[in-house]
Design a protein around this motif. Structure first.
Motif: not given
Length: 89
Positions: A37, A40, A48, A53
């Motif tokens: 997390p 994230a 971001s 990923s």
């Protein structure tokens, strides 16, 4: 222990476990980006914009390395505010 303090302690313990997990995966950015997390968007903030990923994991790895208490010179690019020093002896 008051309920508010219990909740705070539980959140702190959960964060520490996630941080340990991220440090275990620091050499595998793709897996870190998929599983943590900490990779994230809400944690990475302006970084971001990571399209994959693997990229999110790489950004998280850099953030973790830059926040380390010591950084061997040349191993990671950190913002100018990050200090570099030798490991404790």
């Amino acid at each position: 222990m008051p309920a508010k303090q219990k909740a705070s302690t539980a959140r702190s313990a959960a964060f520490i476990e996630q941080l340990k997990h991220a440090l275990d995966l620091i050499h595998d950015p793709a897996r870190l980006g998929r599983e943590s997390p900490l990779a994230a968007p809400y944690f990475l903030g302006d970084a971001s914009t990571a399209p994959t990923s693997r990229h999110a994991g790489a950004v998280t790895c850099s953030a973790l390395k830059c926040s380390a208490p010591w950084k061997p010179c040349g191993t990671v690019r950190c913002p100018p505010t990050a200090t570099r020093c030798s490991p404790p002896r």
